[in-house]
Motif scaffolding. Structure first.
Motif, short mmCIF file in Angstrom:
data_model
loop_
_atom_site.label_atom_id
_atom_site.label_comp_id
_atom_site.label_asym_id
_atom_site.label_seq_id
_atom_site.Cartn_x
_atom_site.Cartn_y
_atom_site.Cartn_z
N TRP A 152 0.56 -1.31 -0.22
CA TRP A 152 0.21 0.10 0.05
C TRP A 152 0.75 1.39 0.26
O TRP A 152 1.72 1.43 0.86
CB TRP A 152 -0.86 -0.14 1.06
N SER A 153 0.10 1.90 -0.98
CA SER A 153 1.31 3.20 -0.32
C SER A 153 0.83 4.24 0.82
O SER A 153 -0.35 3.64 1.36
CB SER A 153 0.72 4.27 -1.60
N ARG A 154 0.95 5.35 1.07
CA ARG A 154 0.99 6.50 2.42
C ARG A 154 -0.28 7.12 2.09
O ARG A 154 -0.72 6.80 2.77
CB ARG A 154 2.13 7.25 2.49
N ASP A 155 -1.22 7.28 0.60
CA ASP A 155 -1.99 7.83 0.51
C ASP A 155 -3.61 6.84 0.25
O ASP A 155 -4.41 7.41 0.08
CB ASP A 155 -1.78 8.93 -0.41
N GLY A 156 -2.84 5.34 0.60
CA GLY A 156 -3.68 4.94 0.59
C GLY A 156 -4.06 3.74 -0.47
O GLY A 156 -5.19 2.68 -0.75
N ARG A 157 -3.30 3.91 -1.78
CA ARG A 157 -3.58 3.47 -3.00
C ARG A 157 -2.88 1.94 -3.05
O ARG A 157 -1.91 1.55 -2.33
CB ARG A 157 -2.87 4.12 -3.61
N LEU A 158 -4.07 1.07 -3.45
CA LEU A 158 -3.37 -0.44 -3.13
C LEU A 158 -2.01 -0.70 -4.34
O LEU A 158 -2.37 -0.23 -5.83
CB LEU A 158 -4.12 -1.62 -3.27
N LEU A 159 -0.60 -0.67 -4.49
CA LEU A 159 0.21 -1.08 -5.33
C LEU A 159 0.51 -1.93 -5.82
O LEU A 159 0.54 -3.04 -7.18
CB LEU A 159 1.56 -0.37 -4.61
N ALA A 160 0.23 -3.18 -5.33
CA ALA A 160 0.60 -4.73 -5.73
C ALA A 160 -0.36 -5.74 -4.64
O ALA A 160 -0.36 -5.77 -3.24
CB ALA A 160 1.91 -4.70 -5.74
N SER A 161 -0.64 -6.87 -5.47
CA SER A 161 -0.77 -8.02 -4.62
C SER A 161 -0.61 -9.28 -5.23
O SER A 161 0.24 -9.22 -5.96
CB SER A 161 -2.78 -8.26 -4.93
N VAL A 162 0.14 -9.73 -3.88
CA VAL A 162 0.86 -11.18 -4.08
C VAL A 162 0.67 -11.64 -3.53
O VAL A 162 0.23 -12.35 -2.12
CB VAL A 162 2.58 -11.06 -3.94
N VAL A 163 0.06 -13.22 -4.03
CA VAL A 163 -0.07 -14.67 -3.22
C VAL A 163 1.31 -15.57 -3.90
O VAL A 163 1.97 -15.64 -4.48
CB VAL A 163 -1.60 -15.31 -4.04
N GLN A 164 0.99 -16.81 -2.57
CA GLN A 164 2.16 -17.71 -2.24
C GLN A 164 1.49 -18.70 -2.06
O GLN A 164 1.45 -18.70 -0.48
CB GLN A 164 3.79 -17.40 -2.12
N GLU A 165 2.25 -19.94 -2.42
CA GLU A 165 1.61 -21.07 -2.00
C GLU A 165 3.18 -22.29 -1.54
O GLU A 165 4.05 -21.55 -2.24
CB GLU A 165 0.76 -21.98 -2.78
N THR A 166 3.02 -22.47 -0.22
CA THR A 166 4.23 -23.40 0.36
C THR A 166 3.71 -24.70 0.44
O THR A 166 2.98 -25.00 0.62
CB THR A 166 4.72 -22.03 1.67
N ALA A 167 5.22 -25.30 0.53
CA ALA A 167 5.08 -26.27 0.71
C ALA A 167 5.68 -26.56 2.08
O ALA A 167 7.09 -26.22 1.99
CB ALA A 167 5.26 -27.91 -0.05
N LEU A 168 4.76 -27.16 3.64
CA LEU A 168 5.64 -27.41 4.68
C LEU A 168 6.16 -28.76 4.82
O LEU A 168 5.41 -29.92 4.68
CB LEU A 168 4.59 -27.08 5.44
N ARG A 169 7.16 -28.94 5.74
CA ARG A 169 7.92 -30.39 5.74
C ARG A 169 8.92 -30.29 7.12
O ARG A 169 8.86 -29.59 7.11
CB ARG A 169 8.05 -30.78 4.93
N HIS A 170 8.43 -31.01 7.81
CA HIS A 170 9.73 -31.34 9.05
C HIS A 170 11.05 -31.84 8.74
O HIS A 170 10.89 -32.67 7.87
CB HIS A 170 8.98 -32.20 10.56
N ARG A 171 12.07 -30.76 9.47
CA ARG A 171 13.05 -31.45 9.35
C ARG A 171 13.70 -32.85 9.93
O ARG A 171 13.18 -32.98 10.94
CB ARG A 171 14.01 -30.57 9.74
N SER A 172 14.51 -34.06 9.50
CA SER A 172 14.41 -35.52 10.27
C SER A 172 15.87 -35.14 10.76
O SER A 172 16.85 -34.35 10.43
CB SER A 172 14.37 -36.55 9.58
#
Length: 53
Positions: free
Chosen positions: A33-53
């Protein structure tokens, strides 16, 4: 990613949230968001989660 015009060099705010995680997967959504409240960018990220062994 949604792209929005922004060229004045002002600082921006990065707002991030994770609405879901489970079954070894996660989703992260973020907006810039800019200081004056304008949306500048939208981002989506999907992640894979795993436990370390």
């Amino acid at each position: 990613m949604g792209r929005h015009t922004h060229t004045n060099g002002q600082p921006a705010m990065f707002a991030q949230r994770s609405p879901s995680a489970g079954g070894g997967r996660g989703l992260v959504l973020a907006d810039v968001w800019s200081r004056d409240g304008r949306l500048l960018a939208s981002v989506v990220q999907e992640t894979a989660l795993r436990h370390r062994s």
